[in-house]
Design a protein around this motif. Structure first.
Motif, PDB file in Angstrom:
ATOM      1  N   VAL A   1      14.180  -0.867  -0.762  1.00  0.00           N
ATOM      2  CA  VAL A   1      12.787  -1.213  -1.105  1.00  0.00           C
ATOM      3  C   VAL A   1      12.098  -1.847   0.090  1.00  0.00           C
ATOM      4  CG1 VAL A   1      11.334  -2.744  -2.500  1.00  0.00           C
ATOM      5  CG2 VAL A   1      13.154  -1.420  -3.590  1.00  0.00           C
ATOM      6  N   LEU A   2      12.806  -2.731   0.799  1.00  0.00           N
ATOM      7  CA  LEU A   2      12.244  -3.353   2.000  1.00  0.00           C
ATOM      8  C   LEU A   2      11.868  -2.285   3.027  1.00  0.00           C
ATOM      9  CD1 LEU A   2      11.571  -5.631   3.963  1.00  0.00           C
ATOM     10  CD2 LEU A   2      14.020  -5.774   4.512  1.00  0.00           C
ATOM     11  N   SER A   3      12.742  -1.314   3.237  1.00  0.00           N
ATOM     12  CA  SER A   3      12.473  -0.236   4.198  1.00  0.00           C
ATOM     13  C   SER A   3      11.255   0.573   3.783  1.00  0.00           C
ATOM     14  CB  SER A   3      13.701   0.679   4.310  1.00  0.00           C
ATOM     15  OG  SER A   3      14.848  -0.048   4.699  1.00  0.00           O
ATOM     16  N   LEU A   4      11.171   0.905   2.497  1.00  0.00           N
ATOM     17  CA  LEU A   4      10.040   1.693   2.000  1.00  0.00           C
ATOM     18  C   LEU A   4       8.741   0.894   2.058  1.00  0.00           C
ATOM     19  CD1 LEU A   4      11.707   3.383  -1.117  1.00  0.00           C
ATOM     20  CD2 LEU A   4      11.263   4.414   1.117  1.00  0.00           C
ATOM     21  N   PHE A   5       8.842  -0.424   1.830  1.00  0.00           N
ATOM     22  CA  PHE A   5       7.658  -1.283   1.892  1.00  0.00           C
ATOM     23  C   PHE A   5       7.127  -1.364   3.322  1.00  0.00           C
ATOM     24  CE2 PHE A   5       5.624  -5.549   2.033  1.00  0.00           C
ATOM     25  CZ  PHE A   5       4.638  -5.316   1.080  1.00  0.00           C
ATOM     26  N   ILE A   6       8.037  -1.435   4.297  1.00  0.00           N
ATOM     27  CA  ILE A   6       7.628  -1.439   5.703  1.00  0.00           C
ATOM     28  C   ILE A   6       6.948  -0.123   6.058  1.00  0.00           C
ATOM     29  CG2 ILE A   6       8.476  -1.446   8.088  1.00  0.00           C
ATOM     30  CD1 ILE A   6      10.669  -3.400   7.138  1.00  0.00           C
ATOM     31  N   ILE A   7       7.526   0.990   5.587  1.00  0.00           N
ATOM     32  CA  ILE A   7       6.924   2.310   5.824  1.00  0.00           C
ATOM     33  C   ILE A   7       5.546   2.388   5.177  1.00  0.00           C
ATOM     34  CG2 ILE A   7       7.124   4.781   5.303  1.00  0.00           C
ATOM     35  CD1 ILE A   7      10.180   4.418   5.486  1.00  0.00           C
ATOM     36  N   HIS A   8       5.427   1.872   3.955  1.00  0.00           N
ATOM     37  CA  HIS A   8       4.152   1.868   3.227  1.00  0.00           C
ATOM     38  C   HIS A   8       3.073   1.146   4.035  1.00  0.00           C
ATOM     39  CE1 HIS A   8       1.327   1.411  -0.160  1.00  0.00           C
ATOM     40  NE2 HIS A   8       1.192   0.159   0.254  1.00  0.00           N
ATOM     41  N   ASN A   9       3.414  -0.016   4.572  1.00  0.00           N
ATOM     42  CA  ASN A   9       2.441  -0.795   5.342  1.00  0.00           C
ATOM     43  C   ASN A   9       2.129  -0.141   6.681  1.00  0.00           C
ATOM     44  OD1 ASN A   9       1.697  -3.650   4.105  1.00  0.00           O
ATOM     45  ND2 ASN A   9       3.779  -3.156   3.483  1.00  0.00           N
ATOM     46  N   PHE A  10       3.127   0.503   7.280  1.00  0.00           N
ATOM     47  CA  PHE A  10       2.891   1.196   8.549  1.00  0.00           C
ATOM     48  C   PHE A  10       1.941   2.375   8.340  1.00  0.00           C
ATOM     49  CE2 PHE A  10       3.962   4.641  11.519  1.00  0.00           C
ATOM     50  CZ  PHE A  10       3.693   4.006  12.721  1.00  0.00           C
ATOM     51  N   LEU A  11       2.136   3.122   7.272  1.00  0.00           N
ATOM     52  CA  LEU A  11       1.278   4.279   6.991  1.00  0.00           C
ATOM     53  C   LEU A  11      -0.144   3.856   6.636  1.00  0.00           C
ATOM     54  CD1 LEU A  11       3.759   6.479   4.885  1.00  0.00           C
ATOM     55  CD2 LEU A  11       3.025   6.872   7.246  1.00  0.00           C
ATOM     56  N   ASN A  12      -0.292   2.629   6.144  1.00  0.00           N
ATOM     57  CA  ASN A  12      -1.617   2.123   5.760  1.00  0.00           C
ATOM     58  C   ASN A  12      -2.117   1.046   6.725  1.00  0.00           C
ATOM     59  OD1 ASN A  12      -2.215   3.357   2.894  1.00  0.00           O
ATOM     60  ND2 ASN A  12      -0.067   2.748   2.859  1.00  0.00           N
ATOM     61  N   ARG A  13      -1.628   1.082   7.976  1.00  0.00           N
ATOM     62  CA  ARG A  13      -1.975   0.057   8.953  1.00  0.00           C
ATOM     63  C   ARG A  13      -3.464   0.034   9.278  1.00  0.00           C
ATOM     64  NH1 ARG A  13       0.416   4.342  11.130  1.00  0.00           N
ATOM     65  NH2 ARG A  13      -0.394   5.342  13.028  1.00  0.00           N
ATOM     66  N   ARG A  14      -4.153   1.161   9.133  1.00  0.00           N
ATOM     67  CA  ARG A  14      -5.599   1.187   9.410  1.00  0.00           C
ATOM     68  C   ARG A  14      -6.359   0.273   8.455  1.00  0.00           C
ATOM     69  NH1 ARG A  14      -7.014   7.610  10.507  1.00  0.00           N
ATOM     70  NH2 ARG A  14      -5.740   7.843  12.403  1.00  0.00           N
ATOM     71  N   TRP A  15      -5.815   0.101   7.238  1.00  0.00           N
ATOM     72  CA  TRP A  15      -6.478  -0.772   6.262  1.00  0.00           C
ATOM     73  C   TRP A  15      -6.538  -2.201   6.792  1.00  0.00           C
ATOM     74  CZ3 TRP A  15      -5.071  -5.121   3.478  1.00  0.00           C
ATOM     75  CH2 TRP A  15      -5.952  -5.491   2.442  1.00  0.00           C
ATOM     76  N   TYR A  16      -5.467  -2.654   7.433  1.00  0.00           N
ATOM     77  CA  TYR A  16      -5.436  -4.010   7.978  1.00  0.00           C
ATOM     78  C   TYR A  16      -6.428  -4.160   9.133  1.00  0.00           C
ATOM     79  CZ  TYR A  16      -1.207  -4.774   5.235  1.00  0.00           C
ATOM     80  OH  TYR A  16      -0.317  -4.904   4.199  1.00  0.00           O
ATOM     81  N   LYS A  17      -6.574  -3.109   9.939  1.00  0.00           N
ATOM     82  CA  LYS A  17      -7.497  -3.161  11.075  1.00  0.00           C
ATOM     83  C   LYS A  17      -8.951  -3.246  10.612  1.00  0.00           C
ATOM     84  CE  LYS A  17      -4.513  -0.527  14.228  1.00  0.00           C
ATOM     85  NZ  LYS A  17      -4.367   0.721  15.025  1.00  0.00           N
ATOM     86  N   ALA A  18      -9.229  -2.656   9.438  1.00  0.00           N
ATOM     87  CA  ALA A  18     -10.612  -2.605   8.941  1.00  0.00           C
ATOM     88  C   ALA A  18     -10.901  -3.658   7.878  1.00  0.00           C
ATOM     89  CB  ALA A  18     -10.896  -1.212   8.372  1.00  0.00           C
ATOM     90  N   ILE A  19      -9.992  -4.628   7.729  1.00  0.00           N
ATOM     91  CA  ILE A  19     -10.104  -5.572   6.618  1.00  0.00           C
ATOM     92  C   ILE A  19     -11.372  -6.435   6.695  1.00  0.00           C
ATOM     93  CG2 ILE A  19      -8.773  -7.421   7.719  1.00  0.00           C
ATOM     94  CD1 ILE A  19      -7.477  -7.922   4.983  1.00  0.00           C
ATOM     95  N   PHE A  20     -11.841  -6.728   7.904  1.00  0.00           N
ATOM     96  CA  PHE A  20     -13.031  -7.574   8.051  1.00  0.00           C
ATOM     97  C   PHE A  20     -14.282  -6.765   8.403  1.00  0.00           C
ATOM     98  CE2 PHE A  20      -9.520 -10.562   9.155  1.00  0.00           C
ATOM     99  CZ  PHE A  20      -9.702 -11.427   8.078  1.00  0.00           C
TER     100      PHE A  20
END
Length: 242
Positions: A40-59
């Motif tokens: 689950v930890l591995s999949l969660f890291i992959i999930h966040n990596f694939l959605n990394r653009r969301w963090y860049k556009a958060i503000f």
């Protein structure tokens, strides 16, 4: 549907299923529980990596109600998962037994309660993206048109799932598990199928509730947008005539 989107959906689906398996501690046993946790930890890291653009556009962009809710829930999910994973590693007895912990009662409490809160927050997180998920499923299955009968059947099914989920929430003391820690464990059964059905239906409460609450918010925002547009046009006409 492109391969990246399909991969993201499969990754999230497997992660969700394994989180449910991880919650079935008294059915799977400790070793399986810890192995599932690592996956689950591995999949969660992959999930966040694939959605990394969301963090860049958060503000960036406008902070309307839906976006604010999404940001809060996503960040809560991130914090909850981080606490759950860190505490899991520290209290591990099979995969990481070399980490010396003298008194792990507090860590166990953090791990258990963040797991249940993570379960609820994950369900809300899914509910926020439910329209997108259903859109992807329709494209995968080739469903392009609308059907009143299909819509009614799906809504009836949603009501039945929510009703059963409410019953399951009371039977499994979900409220107590969210706010109180029982070091002796909670009552449980050994039926894997019953466990999955109960917890999937509990997820259904928060997925459906979030999805339809967003519909109400979006309708209100559209009405306010039309109202503001009409007022602006009226003011513009008044200025022209003046």
């Amino acid at each position: 549907m492109n391969r990246k989107t399909l991969f993201k959906l499969v990754n999230d689906l497997v992660m969700t299923i394994l989180m449910l398996v991880g919650m079935a501690y008294y059915i799977t046993g400790n070793m399986v529980h810890e192995v599932v946790g690592v996956v689950v930890l591995s999949l969660f890291i992959i999930h966040n990596f694939l959605n990394r653009r969301w963090y860049k556009a958060i503000f960036k962009g406008k902070f309307h109600v839906r976006r604010v809710i999404q940001i809060v829930i996503n960040l809560l999910f991130l914090v909850t998962m981080a606490l759950m994973i860190i505490s899991a590693v520290l209290i591990s007895s099979d995969l990481f037994p070399f980490i010396p912990i003298d008194n792990d009662m507090t860590l166990r409490q953090i791990h258990v309660q963040t797991a249940y809160w993570g379960f609820i927050i994950m369900s809300i997180h899914i509910g926020l993206s439910w329209a997108m998920i259903m859109g992807s499923v329709r494209r995968m299955t080739g469903i392009t048109g609308t059907s009143r009968i299909r819509t009614i059947m799906l809504r009836v099914l949603a009501v039945l799932i929510v009703a059963y989920g409410v019953q399951s929430s009371f039977e499994r003391d979900m409220g107590s598990k969210l706010f109180f820690y029982n070091p002796f464990g909670w009552s449980y059964d050994n039926s894997t199928v019953r466990f999955l059905i109960d917890h999937l239906s509990i997820m259904g409460i928060y997925i459906s509730g979030t999805h339809y609450a967003l519909k109400v918010v979006q309708n209100q925002e559209k009405q306010e947008g039309r109202k503001n547009k009409s007022e602006n046009l009226l003011q513009a006409n008044i200025k022209v005539k003046g």
